[in-house]
Design a protein around this motif. Structure first.
Motif, short mmCIF file in Angstrom:
data_model
loop_
_atom_site.label_atom_id
_atom_site.label_comp_id
_atom_site.label_asym_id
_atom_site.label_seq_id
_atom_site.Cartn_x
_atom_site.Cartn_y
_atom_site.Cartn_z
N ASP A 18 48.91 42.59 39.35
CA ASP A 18 47.50 42.50 39.01
C ASP A 18 47.33 41.86 37.62
OD1 ASP A 18 44.86 42.99 38.38
OD2 ASP A 18 44.94 45.13 38.85
N ILE A 19 46.65 40.75 37.56
CA ILE A 19 46.51 40.00 36.30
C ILE A 19 45.73 40.82 35.25
CG2 ILE A 19 44.35 38.77 36.88
CD1 ILE A 19 45.68 36.22 35.69
N GLY A 59 42.78 31.66 47.25
CA GLY A 59 42.32 32.80 48.04
C GLY A 59 41.20 32.33 48.96
N VAL A 60 39.99 32.82 48.70
CA VAL A 60 38.83 32.48 49.52
C VAL A 60 38.58 30.96 49.54
CG1 VAL A 60 36.31 32.76 49.64
CG2 VAL A 60 37.75 34.71 49.11
N VAL A 116 40.02 37.95 42.65
CA VAL A 116 40.45 38.20 41.28
C VAL A 116 39.25 38.32 40.33
CG1 VAL A 116 40.88 35.76 40.64
CG2 VAL A 116 42.23 37.59 39.59
N SER A 168 41.94 28.98 43.29
CA SER A 168 41.51 28.35 44.57
C SER A 168 42.35 28.75 45.78
CB SER A 168 41.49 26.81 44.47
OG SER A 168 40.40 26.34 43.74
P1 ADP Z 1 39.44 31.53 44.81
O1 ADP Z 1 38.01 31.79 45.21
O2 ADP Z 1 39.57 30.59 43.61
O3 ADP Z 1 40.30 31.14 45.97
P2 ADP Z 1 40.40 34.31 44.90
O4 ADP Z 1 40.10 35.39 43.93
O5 ADP Z 1 39.87 34.45 46.29
O6 ADP Z 1 39.94 32.94 44.20
O7 ADP Z 1 41.98 34.14 45.00
C1 ADP Z 1 42.78 33.52 44.04
C2 ADP Z 1 44.14 34.19 44.04
O8 ADP Z 1 44.07 35.37 43.23
C3 ADP Z 1 44.63 34.65 45.42
O9 ADP Z 1 45.99 34.28 45.54
C4 ADP Z 1 44.48 36.17 45.34
O10 ADP Z 1 45.48 36.82 46.14
C5 ADP Z 1 44.77 36.42 43.89
N1 ADP Z 1 44.29 37.69 43.34
C6 ADP Z 1 43.34 38.53 43.79
N2 ADP Z 1 43.22 39.61 42.98
C7 ADP Z 1 44.13 39.43 41.97
C8 ADP Z 1 44.51 40.18 40.82
N3 ADP Z 1 43.91 41.33 40.51
N4 ADP Z 1 45.49 39.67 40.02
C9 ADP Z 1 46.09 38.51 40.30
N5 ADP Z 1 45.77 37.74 41.37
C10 ADP Z 1 44.81 38.21 42.19
#
Ligand code: ADP
Length: 175
Positions: free
Chosen positions: A11-12, A119-120, A34, A117
């Motif tokens: 988790d970042i 994820g969603v 995230v 970018s």
């Molecule tokens: P985007 O809309 O830019 O695609 P997302 O948040 O849907 O952004 O996803 C971007 C990446 O961040 C994905 O690989 C997701 O699994 C990851 N992610 C989600 N939550 C966390 C977190 N708490 N820490 C690090 N990475 C995360």
């Protein structure tokens, strides 16, 4: 340059780096993934500051304070929604470059990026990792800071992919 790059799986929002990068949307007013995790951990003051920013263009980034997070700053980068167009990698690279420039301008020694970018927004991770590493290595080759760049990958799969991509570059450097 590669020796300044580290990988972290998890988790970042937990990272005690100077700045964490958010994968935001153009409104900068919060979202899922995230972005949601960062806003939850930072507290409502983060959204209040984001409201003053007037959004952000795709491929760019804006910086705020980090409030209740261990980091000092949040850099909100707006990645492209993947469409397969030649603009996608240019915009994604712009997120990394602008974030690193904001880090430099704000005396940020350590910065952590999520997989913007991927994820969603649907960007294929195998392509995105190359864009992220190319833009980061190029920036570090031409600037003195930041001293440390962390890629924070939530999933083991993404972490392994980054590990392999970095190993290939290390190998290439030794040849
Ligand atoms: P985007 O809309 O830019 O695609 P997302 O948040 O849907 O952004 O996803 C971007 C990446 O961040 C994905 O690989 C997701 O699994 C990851 N992610 C989600 N939550 C966390 C977190 N708490 N820490 C690090 N990475 C995360």
């Amino acid at each position: 340059m590669l020796d300044k790059i580290e990988l972290y799986q998890g988790d970042i929002t937990r990272l005690g780096v100077d700045a964490i990068v958010n994968a935001a949307n153009r409104s900068l007013l919060g979202g899922g993934g995230v972005d949601g995790a960062i806003h939850r951990a930072a507290g409502p003051e983060l959204l209040q500051e984001c409201r003053t920013l007037g959004g952000c263009e795709t491929g760019s980034a804006k910086i705020t304070k980090a409030y209740r997070l261990p980091a000092r700053f949040v850099i909100h980068a707006v990645g492209p929604i993947y469409s397969g167009s030649p603009q996608d990698p240019l915009r994604l690279a712009g997120c990394y470059r602008t974030s690193l420039r904001l880090a430099l301008e704000n005396d940020v020694a350590s910065i952590a990026f999520p997989a913007i970018s991927c994820g969603v927004y649907g960007y294929p991770i195998a392509d995105a990792v190359q864009v992220a590493l190319d833009a980061t290595v190029e920036f570090l080759a031409t600037h003195d800071a930041p001293a440390r760049v962390v890629f924070a990958l939530f999933s083991h799969q993404f972490f392994t992919l980054y590990q392999r991509a970095l190993a290939v570059r290390e190998e290439g450097r030794r040849k």
